[in-house]
Design an enzyme around this catalytic site. Structure first.
Site, PDB file in Angstrom:
ATOM      1  N   CYS A 115       0.837  -1.204   0.000  1.00 54.78           N
ATOM      2  CA  CYS A 115       0.000   0.000   0.000  1.00 54.78           C
ATOM      3  C   CYS A 115       0.875   1.258   0.000  1.00 54.78           C
ATOM      4  CB  CYS A 115      -0.975  -0.027   1.178  1.00 54.78           C
ATOM      5  SG  CYS A 115      -2.351   1.128   0.975  1.00 54.78           S
ATOM      6  N   HIS A 215      -3.522  -5.248   0.300  1.00 61.56           N
ATOM      7  CA  HIS A 215      -2.975  -5.717   1.574  1.00 61.56           C
ATOM      8  C   HIS A 215      -3.003  -7.247   1.662  1.00 61.56           C
ATOM      9  CE1 HIS A 215      -2.420  -1.995   3.993  1.00 61.56           C
ATOM     10  NE2 HIS A 215      -3.258  -1.504   3.100  1.00 61.56           N
ATOM     11  N   GLU A 217      -1.243  -9.155   3.501  1.00 63.43           N
ATOM     12  CA  GLU A 217      -1.104  -9.626   4.886  1.00 63.43           C
ATOM     13  C   GLU A 217      -2.462  -9.827   5.550  1.00 63.43           C
ATOM     14  OE1 GLU A 217      -1.728  -5.294   5.585  1.00 63.43           O
ATOM     15  OE2 GLU A 217      -0.806  -6.529   4.022  1.00 63.43           O
TER      16      GLU A 217
END
Length: 239
Positions: A115, A215, A217
């Site tokens: 990001c 994202h 993660e």
């Protein structure tokens, strides 16, 4: 066998209530840590510091670097004035991460930008940003409202990300209002949204610098394919 150390850049959070109102805290979302630990590597959080020797020392113990999400990048670093729709900035973090990138490159360790991490990497190498993509015409929704594990829009993959995912289109989550405008000359696009917003880039000049606008993660537990990003980073860190 020693686990590779994956360093993660952090955010500054100012406490807004209680006895410690106004105090600065160093923080990172726990998904960054679990995405590393799940793949048999050691995650460490890097606090934002001013001292350049401390930054060098931070990088000296790292086998790879993740540049995490967070504040907007101050447009002064790509020679623009602030637009009226610029979000919250943290110049101290910008200055810190630009030095962090410098020393990570000098050490030649793998870098993954997520990001804001994509945005600061593009700025470091001479690119520019849209300060607010909502001011553009015909953009899709790039900042979902709540659940970070909802995959809100598709991206078309090529080159480096096509190799990692083994498919040319995926669905991603999305939490940004800034994006790459002018691409740094050493980067190649490897993910693109249907509205032509750049969602992924990699360096043509370095062994492994990869950056994503979404994202992964937050999706590494619910979407097994997203974990391939962290597996690839850690494999590179072991070399």
């Amino acid at each position: 066998m020693k686990k590779p150390i994956i360093a993660i850049s952090s955010n500054i959070l100012k406490d807004s209530s209680g006895n410690f109102a106004g105090y600065e805290r160093t923080y990172i979302n726990s998904d960054y840590i679990s995405s590393i630990e799940k793949n048999n590597a050691c995650a460490i959080i890097l606090p934002i510091v001013d001292d350049e020797e401390s930054i060098k020392t931070q990088i000296s113990i790292a086998d790879a670097l993740i540049l995490s999400g967070g504040y907007d990048v101050n447009p002064k670093f790509y020679n623009e004035e602030a637009s009226k729709n610029l979000g919250q900035i943290c110049t101290k973090r910008d200055e810190y991460e630009l030095k962090l990138i410098k020393y990570a490159i000098l050490k030649n360790i793998p870098i993954l930008g997520i990001c804001r991490g994509l945005q600061i990497l593009n700025v470091y190498f001479g690119g520019t940003l849209y300060q607010d993509i909502n001011s553009l015409e015909n953009t899709i929704k790039h900042s979902q409202d709540k659940d970070p594990k909802e995959e809100i829009h598709s991206v078309k993959l090529s080159s480096k990300l096509l190799e990692i995912f083994g498919q040319d289109e995926i669905m991603v989550n999305s939490f940004h209002h800034q994006a790459i405008k002018e691409l740094a000359s050493n980067f190649e696009v490897c993910a693109l949204a249907k509205d032509n917003i750049i969602e992924g880039v990699f360096s043509k000049e370095h062994d492994f610098i990869l950056a994503l606008q979404w994202h992964p993660e937050m999706l590494h537990e619910s979407n097994i394919n997203m974990n391939k990003i962290f597996q690839t980073l850690i494999q590179k860190a072991k070399k």
